[in-house]
Write a protein that holds these residues in place. Sequence first.
Motif, PDB file in Angstrom:
ATOM      1  N   LEU A  15     118.835  24.226  38.977  1.00 12.09           N
ATOM      2  CA  LEU A  15     119.445  22.806  38.916  1.00 12.09           C
ATOM      3  C   LEU A  15     120.412  22.749  40.098  1.00 12.09           C
ATOM      4  O   LEU A  15     120.683  21.740  40.627  1.00 12.09           O
ATOM      5  N   ASN A  18     118.740  22.512  43.554  1.00 10.30           N
ATOM      6  CA  ASN A  18     117.864  21.384  43.963  1.00 10.30           C
ATOM      7  C   ASN A  18     118.721  20.033  43.378  1.00 10.30           C
ATOM      8  O   ASN A  18     118.681  19.730  42.291  1.00 10.30           O
ATOM      9  N   GLN A  19     119.470  19.521  44.258  1.00 12.27           N
ATOM     10  CA  GLN A  19     120.450  18.639  43.831  1.00 12.27           C
ATOM     11  C   GLN A  19     119.544  16.968  43.923  1.00 12.27           C
ATOM     12  O   GLN A  19     118.875  16.956  44.926  1.00 12.27           O
ATOM     13  N   GLY A  20     119.812  16.142  43.168  1.00 10.39           N
ATOM     14  CA  GLY A  20     119.037  14.770  43.136  1.00 10.39           C
ATOM     15  C   GLY A  20     119.140  14.200  41.950  1.00 10.39           C
ATOM     16  O   GLY A  20     120.034  14.397  41.055  1.00 10.39           O
ATOM     17  N   PRO A  21     118.525  12.948  41.822  1.00 11.23           N
ATOM     18  CA  PRO A  21     119.018  12.213  40.691  1.00 11.23           C
ATOM     19  C   PRO A  21     118.514  12.572  39.333  1.00 11.23           C
ATOM     20  O   PRO A  21     119.226  12.493  38.299  1.00 11.23           O
ATOM     21  N   GLN A  22     117.264  13.313  39.089  1.00 12.03           N
ATOM     22  CA  GLN A  22     116.954  14.085  38.233  1.00 12.03           C
ATOM     23  C   GLN A  22     118.072  15.137  37.772  1.00 12.03           C
ATOM     24  O   GLN A  22     118.182  15.176  36.383  1.00 12.03           O
ATOM     25  N   THR A  23     118.695  15.780  38.609  1.00 13.26           N
ATOM     26  CA  THR A  23     119.571  16.584  38.024  1.00 13.26           C
ATOM     27  C   THR A  23     120.931  16.052  37.596  1.00 13.26           C
ATOM     28  O   THR A  23     121.430  16.477  36.615  1.00 13.26           O
ATOM     29  N   THR A  24     121.263  14.897  38.229  1.00 20.23           N
ATOM     30  CA  THR A  24     122.518  13.999  37.715  1.00 20.23           C
ATOM     31  C   THR A  24     121.952  13.846  35.970  1.00 20.23           C
ATOM     32  O   THR A  24     122.992  13.715  35.203  1.00 20.23           O
ATOM     33  N   GLN A  25     121.010  13.324  35.831  1.00 16.71           N
ATOM     34  CA  GLN A  25     120.543  12.971  34.442  1.00 16.71           C
ATOM     35  C   GLN A  25     120.522  14.307  33.569  1.00 16.71           C
ATOM     36  O   GLN A  25     120.943  14.204  32.137  1.00 16.71           O
ATOM     37  N   VAL A  26     120.167  15.476  34.254  1.00 16.98           N
ATOM     38  CA  VAL A  26     120.020  16.609  33.225  1.00 16.98           C
ATOM     39  C   VAL A  26     121.635  16.969  33.001  1.00 16.98           C
ATOM     40  O   VAL A  26     121.853  17.259  31.778  1.00 16.98           O
ATOM     41  N   TRP A  27     122.509  16.911  33.905  1.00 14.75           N
ATOM     42  CA  TRP A  27     123.978  17.173  33.566  1.00 14.75           C
ATOM     43  C   TRP A  27     124.360  16.305  32.738  1.00 14.75           C
ATOM     44  O   TRP A  27     125.284  16.658  31.901  1.00 14.75           O
ATOM     45  N   GLN A  29     122.793  14.762  30.070  1.00 13.97           N
ATOM     46  CA  GLN A  29     122.528  15.277  28.891  1.00 13.97           C
ATOM     47  C   GLN A  29     123.104  16.405  28.275  1.00 13.97           C
ATOM     48  O   GLN A  29     123.429  16.674  27.226  1.00 13.97           O
TER      49      GLN A  29
END
Length: 141
Positions: A15, A18-27, A29
Motif C-alpha cells: 500500500l 502503490n499510492q493512489g485513490p484506492q490507497t486513500t480509501q484503504v487508509w 477504513q
Amino acid sequence: MSFTDGELTDHVRHLVRNQGPQTTQVWAQVRTNAVLAGRVRGTLSILRAQTRDSRDAAMWTAWISKAQQELSTPPPAPVAAPVVEEPVTEPVPTPAAEQKPAVEPPSAMESTLQFSLPDAPSRQQKPTSAAPAVMFQAPGQ
C-alpha cells in the motif's frame, strides 16, 4: 484483523509503495478501527527502519510519511443540513409625503462634516556629533 505480522507488513509495504485513490480509501477504513490503525502505525515504523539503509531510503521515507499522515488525519466532519429561516416581514412603508430623503444633498453634508487631522509630531533633527563618519573599505583599497 487476523493478519500475522509478516502478512501485515507485506500488505502495508504494498500500500505504501502503490499510492493512489484506492490507497486513500484503504487508509480511511484502517483509520476507523483503532486496533488495526495502531498495528499499521507500528508496521510503518518497522518498515521505515528496514528501508533506512536502502538506496531508495528517501522515497520510502516520503511514502511512509504520507501514509502516516493519512492515518492520523481525522475524517471530514459530516455536512450539516442547511438551516431554513423564516422570511422576515418588511415594515409597512409610510406615505411618501412623510418620508425624508435617505441621502442628504452634498451641500448639506459639507456644512455638517468637519474634518480635523491630528497634529503631526514634529520631527526633531538628531544632534550632530563631533565624531567623523566611519567609512569601511575592502582590504587593499
